[in-house]
Design a protein around this motif. Structure first.
Motif, PDB file in Angstrom:
ATOM      1  N   CYS A 134     -25.645 -19.323  19.176  1.00 36.79           N
ATOM      2  CA  CYS A 134     -25.916 -19.839  17.806  1.00 36.79           C
ATOM      3  C   CYS A 134     -25.101 -18.632  16.324  1.00 36.79           C
ATOM      4  N   ASP A 135     -23.922 -18.437  17.302  1.00 32.60           N
ATOM      5  CA  ASP A 135     -23.256 -17.364  15.954  1.00 32.60           C
ATOM      6  C   ASP A 135     -24.034 -16.915  14.868  1.00 32.60           C
ATOM      7  N   ALA A 136     -25.625 -16.157  16.069  1.00 28.89           N
ATOM      8  CA  ALA A 136     -26.785 -15.804  14.583  1.00 28.89           C
ATOM      9  C   ALA A 136     -26.073 -14.600  13.922  1.00 28.89           C
ATOM     10  N   THR A 137     -26.575 -14.266  12.449  1.00 25.75           N
ATOM     11  CA  THR A 137     -26.377 -12.631  11.763  1.00 25.75           C
ATOM     12  C   THR A 137     -28.150 -12.632  11.594  1.00 25.75           C
ATOM     13  N   PHE A 138     -28.316 -11.250  11.411  1.00 26.66           N
ATOM     14  CA  PHE A 138     -29.296 -11.234  10.491  1.00 26.66           C
ATOM     15  C   PHE A 138     -29.389 -11.687   9.255  1.00 26.66           C
ATOM     16  N   LYS A 139     -30.586 -12.235   8.389  1.00 26.84           N
ATOM     17  CA  LYS A 139     -31.265 -12.200   7.385  1.00 26.84           C
ATOM     18  C   LYS A 139     -32.159 -11.830   6.723  1.00 26.84           C
ATOM     19  N   GLN A 140     -32.365 -10.997   6.152  1.00 24.69           N
ATOM     20  CA  GLN A 140     -33.417 -10.175   5.505  1.00 24.69           C
ATOM     21  C   GLN A 140     -33.678 -10.718   3.867  1.00 24.69           C
ATOM     22  N   GLY A 141     -33.466 -11.602   3.915  1.00 26.03           N
ATOM     23  CA  GLY A 141     -33.653 -12.203   1.964  1.00 26.03           C
ATOM     24  C   GLY A 141     -32.889 -12.846   1.291  1.00 26.03           C
ATOM     25  N   ILE A 166     -27.018 -15.442   0.102  1.00 25.93           N
ATOM     26  CA  ILE A 166     -26.207 -14.950  -1.907  1.00 25.93           C
ATOM     27  C   ILE A 166     -26.096 -16.345  -2.263  1.00 25.93           C
ATOM     28  N   SER A 167     -27.170 -16.529  -3.096  1.00 27.20           N
ATOM     29  CA  SER A 167     -27.446 -17.877  -4.216  1.00 27.20           C
ATOM     30  C   SER A 167     -27.140 -17.455  -5.726  1.00 27.20           C
ATOM     31  N   THR A 168     -26.007 -18.010  -6.390  1.00 26.62           N
ATOM     32  CA  THR A 168     -25.265 -17.979  -7.427  1.00 26.62           C
ATOM     33  C   THR A 168     -25.231 -18.855  -8.244  1.00 26.62           C
ATOM     34  N   ALA A 169     -26.324 -18.614  -9.330  1.00 26.65           N
ATOM     35  CA  ALA A 169     -26.102 -20.083  -9.610  1.00 26.65           C
ATOM     36  C   ALA A 169     -24.718 -19.838 -10.500  1.00 26.65           C
ATOM     37  N   MET A 170     -24.898 -21.305 -10.345  1.00 26.18           N
ATOM     38  CA  MET A 170     -23.688 -22.050 -11.432  1.00 26.18           C
ATOM     39  C   MET A 170     -24.376 -23.231 -12.684  1.00 26.18           C
ATOM     40  N   GLU A 171     -23.084 -23.486 -14.063  1.00 25.01           N
ATOM     41  CA  GLU A 171     -23.720 -24.128 -14.657  1.00 25.01           C
ATOM     42  C   GLU A 171     -24.623 -25.508 -14.623  1.00 25.01           C
ATOM     43  N   ALA A 172     -24.348 -26.390 -13.290  1.00 22.33           N
ATOM     44  CA  ALA A 172     -25.176 -27.449 -12.820  1.00 22.33           C
ATOM     45  C   ALA A 172     -25.591 -27.864 -11.549  1.00 22.33           C
ATOM     46  N   GLY A 173     -25.682 -26.040 -11.121  1.00 18.84           N
ATOM     47  CA  GLY A 173     -26.355 -26.063  -9.752  1.00 18.84           C
ATOM     48  C   GLY A 173     -26.756 -24.578  -9.470  1.00 18.84           C
ATOM     49  N   TRP A 174     -25.966 -24.580  -8.189  1.00 14.32           N
ATOM     50  CA  TRP A 174     -25.990 -22.933  -7.165  1.00 14.32           C
ATOM     51  C   TRP A 174     -25.289 -23.087  -6.164  1.00 14.32           C
ATOM     52  N   ILE A 175     -24.847 -22.061  -5.745  1.00 17.37           N
ATOM     53  CA  ILE A 175     -24.047 -21.880  -4.836  1.00 17.37           C
ATOM     54  C   ILE A 175     -24.229 -21.142  -3.734  1.00 17.37           C
ATOM     55  N   TRP A 176     -24.482 -21.688  -2.128  1.00 16.28           N
ATOM     56  CA  TRP A 176     -24.865 -19.950  -1.161  1.00 16.28           C
ATOM     57  C   TRP A 176     -23.706 -20.194  -0.384  1.00 16.28           C
ATOM     58  N   ASP A 177     -24.143 -19.072   0.132  1.00 15.98           N
ATOM     59  CA  ASP A 177     -22.583 -18.193   1.112  1.00 15.98           C
ATOM     60  C   ASP A 177     -23.482 -17.528   1.737  1.00 15.98           C
ATOM     61  N   ILE A 178     -23.337 -18.402   2.891  1.00 16.59           N
ATOM     62  CA  ILE A 178     -24.348 -17.613   4.472  1.00 16.59           C
ATOM     63  C   ILE A 178     -23.301 -17.082   5.035  1.00 16.59           C
ATOM     64  N   GLY A 179     -23.217 -15.211   5.762  1.00 13.56           N
ATOM     65  CA  GLY A 179     -22.523 -15.170   6.463  1.00 13.56           C
ATOM     66  C   GLY A 179     -22.530 -14.943   8.463  1.00 13.56           C
ATOM     67  N   LEU A 180     -21.800 -16.035   9.052  1.00 13.34           N
ATOM     68  CA  LEU A 180     -22.483 -16.112  10.163  1.00 13.34           C
ATOM     69  C   LEU A 180     -20.866 -14.956  11.535  1.00 13.34           C
ATOM     70  N   LEU A 181     -21.344 -14.956  12.395  1.00 12.55           N
ATOM     71  CA  LEU A 181     -20.725 -14.460  12.789  1.00 12.55           C
ATOM     72  C   LEU A 181     -18.803 -14.605  12.832  1.00 12.55           C
ATOM     73  N   GLU A 182     -18.650 -15.557  12.970  1.00 13.82           N
ATOM     74  CA  GLU A 182     -16.955 -16.381  13.091  1.00 13.82           C
ATOM     75  C   GLU A 182     -17.062 -16.371  11.851  1.00 13.82           C
ATOM     76  N   ARG A 183     -17.757 -16.954  10.894  1.00 14.54           N
ATOM     77  CA  ARG A 183     -17.322 -17.556   9.656  1.00 14.54           C
ATOM     78  C   ARG A 183     -18.625 -17.746   8.587  1.00 14.54           C
ATOM     79  N   ARG A 184     -18.059 -18.188   7.402  1.00 18.54           N
ATOM     80  CA  ARG A 184     -19.065 -18.449   6.294  1.00 18.54           C
ATOM     81  C   ARG A 184     -19.425 -19.554   5.824  1.00 18.54           C
ATOM     82  N   GLY A 185     -20.143 -19.778   5.710  1.00 20.06           N
ATOM     83  CA  GLY A 185     -20.424 -21.276   5.349  1.00 20.06           C
ATOM     84  C   GLY A 185     -21.441 -21.502   4.027  1.00 20.06           C
ATOM     85  N   VAL A 186     -21.070 -22.194   2.927  1.00 21.35           N
ATOM     86  CA  VAL A 186     -20.863 -21.978   1.554  1.00 21.35           C
ATOM     87  C   VAL A 186     -20.680 -23.984   0.987  1.00 21.35           C
ATOM     88  N   GLY A 187     -21.765 -23.688   0.318  1.00 19.06           N
ATOM     89  CA  GLY A 187     -22.119 -24.723  -0.472  1.00 19.06           C
ATOM     90  C   GLY A 187     -22.474 -25.361  -1.407  1.00 19.06           C
TER      91      GLY A 187
END
Length: 521
Positions: free
Chosen positions: A80-87, A272-293
């Motif tokens: 699953c290209d998984a990594t650990f998440k602690q929060g 990582i959840s970063t607040a933006m002007e009209a919402g927020w951005i998630w940043d998730i680190g997998l083993l081979e890539r980052r998923g950002v939205g």
């Protein structure tokens, strides 16, 4: 035997993806299709339709799910290209960011120790020392996260941790693993076909579905996992959708997948959840890539501005990669089980990806359906009533908790944040709790329903991470253990410093797991 007393012998799940295969897995494990008197479980999945793939973060409950379903943790990491998440690390949610200032707090998976000694009131009284965050005073885990370390060692057995953890994962690869496990280990029948028509019987129940490739497939009970389309429960049985966009404003997500710039790039063990002007951005680190939205409200910003903000966050590399726009229906069905059909996953509801609510609710409600599934049709209405009441409470609690993050913010750089703080956009249940907590500590008894997804410990991290003010001066006499509190805070600090020297990085540990595997439980 009358038709209404007929034994339920065949469950048909329409729709795959993570929700569909979690449903199939939990039902099949409970109802044992391969047994002589077991219930047959069939999943019909349209070929060549990808999952939405937003849900790439899980909470610790997923460890129990994987273990219960017979999937080893080593197998999970390898597939699953998984990594650990602690929060989750919340960045810039409290105040407008400036060039000189950026704030953050952690919502950790290690719960604060509150049963034997609750340090919360002593932290509020300032006994932990100037500038120490609530999270760092009640748990080791925030310090572990800030040091970019993993929650366990390679010698720690599977599904056990030195600190608590969930996972980051590739949603499509996770669905593939669940598929293989459900079919091979739990006896789920997998049919790849497009559903073209849903047929009802004289009682208005679903009798069968007509597929393009396999013809008619009948069943006694149907599970709707058709995503936002909600083909069975919504379009066919007419259960209406309860829109919650007046409470939670975000309605779109723009996603992008970015490879790391180097093979040894740091992988945070938190979302990582970063607040933006009209919402927020998630940043998730997998083993081979980052998923950002970028999750945002189209009422308060344009799609073009949202994409510009996303690409600016990612940096120059973003120009090489496409984005994907995902419209989101914010709300849930009026009922979740009607006649002989229950909805799970996006067909049931969705509020937004904050706090990994998607996979969390999908998994929890699939388990609930399997645990209370009736054997006879004549008891189905009773179970359906209980299921609907419990799931409604779960969704309402999720909506309150997600809204809490917006309501407590002091940001004013966009009308989005100002409107989120208005009482008329906030559930009364949340407003009442916050009013109570202004003059007394949040208490476990405030969370009286066993079906609330987020409870006291979750609220404590967010409330005091976002500097909510609880005035306990009038209650100070109730908390006389000053020296014990100071010793507690000192012990946490020392233990965290020691732990930092014992743990490896997220990337290093995952690579060791892929090479050597973890010890079986």
């Amino acid at each position: 035997m009358q038709a209404k007393e007929k034994k339920i012998s065949h469950i048909v799940i329409v729709g795959g993806g993570t929700a569909g295969w979690l449903a199939a897995s939990h039902l099949a494990k409970q109802l044992r299709p391969n047994a002589a008197d077991g219930v047959k479980v069939t999943l019909i999945e349209s070929p060549n339709i990808p999952t939405i793939g937003v849900g790439e973060g899980t909470v610790p409950m997923m460890r129990n799910t994987l273990k219960d379903l017979g999937i080893t943790e080593t197998e999970f990491f390898k597939h699953c290209d998984a990594t650990f998440k602690q929060g989750i690390k919340f960045v810039d949610w409290l105040d407008n960011p400036t060039n000189e200032h950026s704030s953050y707090y952690h919502h950790l998976f290690d719960y604060p120790e509150i049963d034997h000694f609750d340090a919360t009131p002593y932290w509020l009284k300032g006994l932990a020392g100037e500038g120490r965050s609530f999270a760092d005073c009640v748990s080791l885990q925030g310090i572990v996260c800030d040091a970019e370390l993993a929650p366990k060692k390679i010698t720690t057995p599977e599904y056990e941790g030195i600190t608590s953890y969930g996972y980051h994962l590739d949603a499509n690869k996770f669905s593939a693993l669940l598929t293989k496990n459900a079919v091979e280990r739990h006896g789920v029948q997998h049919i790849k076909a497009h559903v073209e028509e849903v047929c009802l019987n004289d009682d208005g129940e679903i009798h069968s579905v007509i597929t393009k490739e396999k013809g008619e497939i009948s069943g006694d009970f149907f599970v709707d996992c058709t995503g936002f389309d909600c083909l069975l429960l919504g379009k066919t049985l007419g259960v209406p959708f309860v829109d919650k966009s007046d409470v939670l404003f975000v309605d779109h997500a723009l996603t992008i997948q970015i490879p790391y710039e180097s093979e040894d790039a740091t992988i945070p063990s938190y979302t990582i959840s970063t607040a933006m002007e009209a919402g927020w951005i998630w940043d998730i680190g997998l083993l081979e890539r980052r998923g950002v939205g970028h999750v945002y409200s189209s009422k308060y910003t344009s799609h073009e501005e949202a994409e510009k903000a996303l690409r600016a966050y990612v940096g120059p590399m973003a120009d090489k990669y496409p984005t994907r726009l995902i419209p989101m229906n914010i709300g849930h069905r009026e009922k979740f089980w009607h006649k002989n059909c229950a909805a799970l996953g996006l067909a049931q509801g969705f509020v937004e990806p904050l706090e990994a609510t998607g996979l969390l609710v999908f998994d929890a409600t699939a388990k609930m359906l399997a645990a209370q599934f009736p054997t006879q049709k004549n008891t189905m209405n009773i179970v359906a009533k209980q299921f609907n009441e419990r799931i409604k409470l779960s969704w309402e609690s999720v909506i309150d908790f997600v809204k809490l993050h917006y309501y407590l913010s002091r940001r004013d750089d966009n009308q989005f944040w100002l409107d989120n703080r208005k009482a008329e956009t906030t559930p009364d249940t949340l407003l009442e709790r916050l009013e109570l907590w202004k003059t007394q500590l949040p208490n476990a008894l405030d969370f009286y329903s066993g079906y609330e997804i987020f409870k006291l410990e979750n609220y404590l991290y967010v409330l005091y991470g976002m500097e909510f003010s609880t005035d306990i001066e009038a209650l100070s006499h109730r908390y006389p253990e000053t020296e014990k509190a100071k010793q507690f805070f000192s012990a946490i600090e020392k233990a965290a410093a020691k732990l930092k020297g014992d743990l490896s990085s997220n990337r290093e540990l995952v690579n060791k797991i892929l090479s050597f595997g973890l010890q079986k439980v």
